[in-house]
Design an enzyme around this catalytic site. Structure first.
Site: not given
Length: 287
Positions: A58, A63, A88, A121
């Site tokens: 994930d 990120y 996302k 997100h």
């Protein structure tokens, strides 16, 4: 139902059970979260996870590690089709055209031909309907297998439904015994939306909680294992995050035992609405 599936124990060494998504694809119920995992550490963590038996990663544009995710998958030697990959769309990518560009950038960073699951997100970026439509259009082109959302509250999910949009396959929200978000979970169950649990360990905040330590000890497990198993028995797809190989293996050892009913009741009774991170679920609906 989903929960019954996990109430018995599973044979040791068995592959992670999966749930079927709206596309017909199968998603492993245990995945590795990679937030705050960067560079070579991230690559090593994912490779360790894949070696351990994880088949679900994930990630997210936010990120800043999609390249590492792609690299780890390629270096693992496993077939792409065996690994479930989520990324996302961040809030700066809302709007039809921008969302499409951001998705293509993510896909390029990952070095993949498609992603298994693509999530909005947070509803906080606004322009939710045109953004969602753009993602559904990418799904029709075969670039995304399933479309979902993250941090959507009931109002946001209902906004999508009232606007006649396809049901999201997944809603990924913060979940652990101290934050059970029952209204959102019940809405998702009623509408066939799979619930994914992020921060299942409360970012490590709960690992020395006396109540949890006591229950974990009774079960001869660590608090982390207890929390992950709780999510599985609630029927959630759970995404613990770690970058240490030993922890990654510890977090995986949750499939061959179950929490007794009395302990589940005790854990269910700990709900205190305690977030360990942001809470976009309560923000306004900005279609």
């Amino acid at each position: 139902g989903v929960t019954d599936y996990f109430s018995g124990s599973l044979p040791i060494g068995m592959a992670v059970p999966t749930l079927q998504l709206l596309s017909g694809a199968h998603m492993p119920v245990l995945g590795l979260g990679v937030y705050m995992s960067l560079g070579a550490d991230c690559v090593a963590a994912i490779k360790a996870a894949l070696k351990t038996g994880y088949r679900h990663i994930d990630s997210a544009a936010f990120y800043k590690n999609e390249r590492e995710v792609g690299q780890a998958i390629r270096e693992s030697g496993l077939p792409r089709s065996e690994i479930f990959v989520t990324t996302k769309l961040w809030i700066d990518g809302h709007g039809a055209q921008v969302a499409t560009q951001h998705f293509k950038h993510s896909l390029e960073n990952l070095g993949l031909d498609y992603v298994d699951l693509y999530l909005i997100h947070s509803p906080g970026g606004g322009k939710v309907l045109e953004t969602y439509d753009a993602i559904v259009s990418l799904q029709r082109q075969g670039l995304i297998r399933d479309v979902g959302v993250s941090n959507f509250g009931v109002e946001h999910l209902e906004g999508l439904r009232e606007a006649g949009r396809p049901t999201p396959a997944v809603n990924q929200i913060e979940l652990h015994p101290f934050l059970q978000q029952r209204d959102i979970v019940e809405y998702c169950r009623a509408h066939g939306i799979i619930v994914q649990a992020y921060s299942p360990l409360g970012k490590g905040e709960w690992l020395d909680d006396p109540a949890l330590l006591e229950i974990a000890k009774r079960n001869n497990k660590t608090v982390a294992q207890l929390l992950i198993r709780w999510s599985l028995q609630r029927g959630y797809v759970v995404l613990p995050k770690s970058s240490k190989a030993a922890r990654i293996a510890e977090n995986f050892a949750v499939l061959d035992w179950s929490i007794p009913t009395t302990d589940m009741f005790e854990l269910d009774g700990l709900d205190a609405g305690r977030h360990c991170t942001w809470d976009p679920t309560s923000g306004p609906w900005r279609p």
